[in-house]
Scaffold this motif. Structure first.
Motif, PDB file in Angstrom:
ATOM      1  N   PRO A  15     -57.111 -25.843  13.421  1.00 44.59           N
ATOM      2  CA  PRO A  15     -56.202 -27.074  14.141  1.00 44.59           C
ATOM      3  C   PRO A  15     -57.247 -27.260  15.241  1.00 44.59           C
ATOM      4  O   PRO A  15     -57.691 -28.370  16.045  1.00 44.59           O
ATOM      5  CB  PRO A  15     -55.447 -26.731  14.540  1.00 44.59           C
ATOM      6  CG  PRO A  15     -54.641 -25.754  13.794  1.00 44.59           C
ATOM      7  CD  PRO A  15     -56.154 -25.305  13.245  1.00 44.59           C
ATOM      8  N   THR A  16     -57.428 -26.821  16.068  1.00 41.27           N
ATOM      9  CA  THR A  16     -58.719 -26.590  17.027  1.00 41.27           C
ATOM     10  C   THR A  16     -59.770 -27.489  17.081  1.00 41.27           C
ATOM     11  O   THR A  16     -60.227 -28.948  17.797  1.00 41.27           O
ATOM     12  CB  THR A  16     -58.785 -25.169  17.589  1.00 41.27           C
ATOM     13  OG1 THR A  16     -57.104 -24.985  18.249  1.00 41.27           O
ATOM     14  CG2 THR A  16     -59.661 -25.380  18.834  1.00 41.27           C
ATOM     15  N   LEU A  19     -59.205 -31.059  16.303  1.00 41.40           N
ATOM     16  CA  LEU A  19     -58.762 -31.821  18.177  1.00 41.40           C
ATOM     17  C   LEU A  19     -60.516 -32.322  18.195  1.00 41.40           C
ATOM     18  O   LEU A  19     -61.048 -32.954  19.162  1.00 41.40           O
ATOM     19  CB  LEU A  19     -57.992 -31.238  18.800  1.00 41.40           C
ATOM     20  CG  LEU A  19     -58.233 -31.862  20.313  1.00 41.40           C
ATOM     21  CD1 LEU A  19     -56.992 -33.132  19.930  1.00 41.40           C
ATOM     22  CD2 LEU A  19     -57.349 -30.767  21.362  1.00 41.40           C
ATOM     23  N   TRP A  22     -61.841 -35.070  17.123  1.00 41.49           N
ATOM     24  CA  TRP A  22     -61.709 -36.288  16.860  1.00 41.49           C
ATOM     25  C   TRP A  22     -61.711 -36.425  17.808  1.00 41.49           C
ATOM     26  O   TRP A  22     -62.639 -37.542  18.108  1.00 41.49           O
ATOM     27  CB  TRP A  22     -59.821 -36.178  17.550  1.00 41.49           C
ATOM     28  CG  TRP A  22     -59.696 -37.797  16.947  1.00 41.49           C
ATOM     29  CD1 TRP A  22     -59.968 -38.742  16.970  1.00 41.49           C
ATOM     30  CD2 TRP A  22     -58.086 -37.921  17.028  1.00 41.49           C
ATOM     31  NE1 TRP A  22     -58.449 -39.881  17.580  1.00 41.49           N
ATOM     32  CE2 TRP A  22     -58.461 -39.016  17.396  1.00 41.49           C
ATOM     33  CE3 TRP A  22     -57.142 -37.779  17.445  1.00 41.49           C
ATOM     34  CZ2 TRP A  22     -56.598 -39.750  17.745  1.00 41.49           C
ATOM     35  CZ3 TRP A  22     -55.152 -37.019  17.788  1.00 41.49           C
ATOM     36  CH2 TRP A  22     -55.644 -38.946  17.724  1.00 41.49           C
ATOM     37  N   LEU A  67     -48.795 -40.007  17.326  1.00 43.74           N
ATOM     38  CA  LEU A  67     -48.819 -37.585  18.148  1.00 43.74           C
ATOM     39  C   LEU A  67     -47.630 -37.330  18.675  1.00 43.74           C
ATOM     40  O   LEU A  67     -47.033 -36.288  17.637  1.00 43.74           O
ATOM     41  CB  LEU A  67     -50.140 -37.585  18.663  1.00 43.74           C
ATOM     42  CG  LEU A  67     -51.394 -37.043  18.224  1.00 43.74           C
ATOM     43  CD1 LEU A  67     -52.357 -36.136  19.129  1.00 43.74           C
ATOM     44  CD2 LEU A  67     -50.947 -35.732  16.690  1.00 43.74           C
ATOM     45  N   ILE A 102     -53.521 -36.746  23.918  1.00 44.39           N
ATOM     46  CA  ILE A 102     -52.998 -36.322  23.030  1.00 44.39           C
ATOM     47  C   ILE A 102     -53.924 -34.478  22.919  1.00 44.39           C
ATOM     48  O   ILE A 102     -53.509 -33.992  22.385  1.00 44.39           O
ATOM     49  CB  ILE A 102     -55.104 -37.151  21.946  1.00 44.39           C
ATOM     50  CG1 ILE A 102     -53.975 -38.267  22.156  1.00 44.39           C
ATOM     51  CG2 ILE A 102     -55.423 -36.080  21.149  1.00 44.39           C
ATOM     52  CD1 ILE A 102     -55.702 -39.468  21.440  1.00 44.39           C
ATOM     53  N   ASN A 103     -54.571 -34.447  23.728  1.00 45.23           N
ATOM     54  CA  ASN A 103     -54.530 -33.287  24.407  1.00 45.23           C
ATOM     55  C   ASN A 103     -53.230 -32.042  24.045  1.00 45.23           C
ATOM     56  O   ASN A 103     -52.952 -31.071  23.679  1.00 45.23           O
ATOM     57  CB  ASN A 103     -55.683 -32.488  25.614  1.00 45.23           C
ATOM     58  CG  ASN A 103     -56.856 -32.828  24.876  1.00 45.23           C
ATOM     59  OD1 ASN A 103     -57.640 -32.939  23.789  1.00 45.23           O
ATOM     60  ND2 ASN A 103     -57.913 -32.424  26.025  1.00 45.23           N
ATOM     61  N   TRP A 106     -51.326 -32.387  20.754  1.00 47.34           N
ATOM     62  CA  TRP A 106     -52.092 -31.376  20.304  1.00 47.34           C
ATOM     63  C   TRP A 106     -51.635 -29.917  20.550  1.00 47.34           C
ATOM     64  O   TRP A 106     -51.511 -29.397  19.124  1.00 47.34           O
ATOM     65  CB  TRP A 106     -53.433 -31.505  20.129  1.00 47.34           C
ATOM     66  CG  TRP A 106     -54.228 -30.973  19.115  1.00 47.34           C
ATOM     67  CD1 TRP A 106     -54.738 -29.866  18.897  1.00 47.34           C
ATOM     68  CD2 TRP A 106     -54.627 -31.730  17.791  1.00 47.34           C
ATOM     69  NE1 TRP A 106     -54.986 -29.511  16.982  1.00 47.34           N
ATOM     70  CE2 TRP A 106     -54.973 -30.952  16.989  1.00 47.34           C
ATOM     71  CE3 TRP A 106     -53.698 -32.859  17.174  1.00 47.34           C
ATOM     72  CZ2 TRP A 106     -55.674 -30.869  15.450  1.00 47.34           C
ATOM     73  CZ3 TRP A 106     -54.921 -33.495  16.162  1.00 47.34           C
ATOM     74  CH2 TRP A 106     -55.769 -32.519  15.098  1.00 47.34           C
ATOM     75  N   ILE A 132     -53.458 -37.967  10.922  1.00 46.37           N
ATOM     76  CA  ILE A 132     -54.585 -37.321  11.349  1.00 46.37           C
ATOM     77  C   ILE A 132     -56.132 -37.886  11.208  1.00 46.37           C
ATOM     78  O   ILE A 132     -56.906 -38.391  12.117  1.00 46.37           O
ATOM     79  CB  ILE A 132     -55.058 -36.470  12.228  1.00 46.37           C
ATOM     80  CG1 ILE A 132     -53.485 -36.287  12.687  1.00 46.37           C
ATOM     81  CG2 ILE A 132     -55.728 -35.571  12.883  1.00 46.37           C
ATOM     82  CD1 ILE A 132     -52.469 -34.318  12.798  1.00 46.37           C
TER      83      ILE A 132
END
Lengths: 164, 164
Positions: A15-16, A19, A22, A67, A102-103, A106, A132
């Motif tokens: 996932p990291t 992110l 993106w 999100l 977003i950060n 997330w 996503i």
């Protein structure tokens, strides 16, 4: 006692990393907005397509609200025609605010959520990952169109492969 | 006896899903090639950019040779300027051959390989996942530029979100 082997599946992307992938693309898109002359950002088109500011409105309408739906399960309105003041600096500010949002959002997605199927904006069904992934693909797609707009204006677009 | 818990990490995307994602995009790119009039595919440009056939040559030079390097560890030559007969049907045939080759090569990638760092074409370093992700992003990027070419010719491009 017989135990069932718990086979650990190696993740092909975390996932990291997703992110970061993106946000890396979002940095390129920000530089693409910056590269436009003020007027051309709002007026320049080719073949009846939307000027780039309209595409950026679409991207802003997707990223943070999408999100939010994923994280909070709320039903967000897809608003790609919001009020603005026709200034590029406003779009850059909105872009940066979305980057932060977003950060923060997330960090609230649970790893097991990426495989869950959800419906976004009342109509788009797919796994959280595929949603996503679509956000990112769609951003690459429209930004690339802006690259042609820039080239047609004699302006060199940002480097596609530089993501920091 | 104490046992160490083997935590199974849920994959956010599986190798099979990633292949399908790529091939879905490749089907859209194929339809984009088809949408071009024969001459425009080889001649039409905007702002000094490459005609679309040149971009397709780049995509062909990356996909199958890149995967070959990943699977066989061979060092492939990046050849985006190969000989051809200036016919769109030749490019469609090469595209279809690459589709088959990608499927066959993909079956030989081990799941744990996606996190391994490799160097492709003698210069591009990154994990196997990031390399393939770049192949896809780069394809979306250039195909989107072809969408602008098509629009400037008054031709409607294929639907971006239809991938079958």
């Amino acid at each position: 006692m017989e135990t069932t082997a718990n086979i650990s599946v190696s993740q092909i992307i975390s996932p990291t990393e997703l992110l970061e992938h993106w946000q890396g693309h979002r940095r390129v898109t920000r530089r693409t907005i910056e590269a436009f002359p003020e007027e051309a950002f709002f007026n320049h088109t080719i073949g009846g397509m939307r000027p780039f500011y309209k595409m950026v409105m679409e991207l802003l309408a997707i990223a943070e609200p999408g999100l939010k739906e994923i994280v909070h399960g709320t039903s967000e309105h897809f608003d790609e025609d919001f009020k603005h003041d026709n200034k590029k600096e406003t779009f850059l500010r909105l872009w940066d605010e979305a980057t932060e949002a977003i950060n923060e959002l997330w960090a609230k997605i649970k790893p097991e959520q990426f495989k869950e199927t959800i419906t976004l904006f009342g109509q788009y069904e797919g796994t959280v990952y595929s949603q996503i992934s679509y956000f990112i693909d769609n951003e690459i797609h429209h930004r690339a169109q802006a690259y042609v707009y820039l080239r047609s204006l004699g302006i060199e677009p940002p480097l596609f492969f530089v993501r920091d």
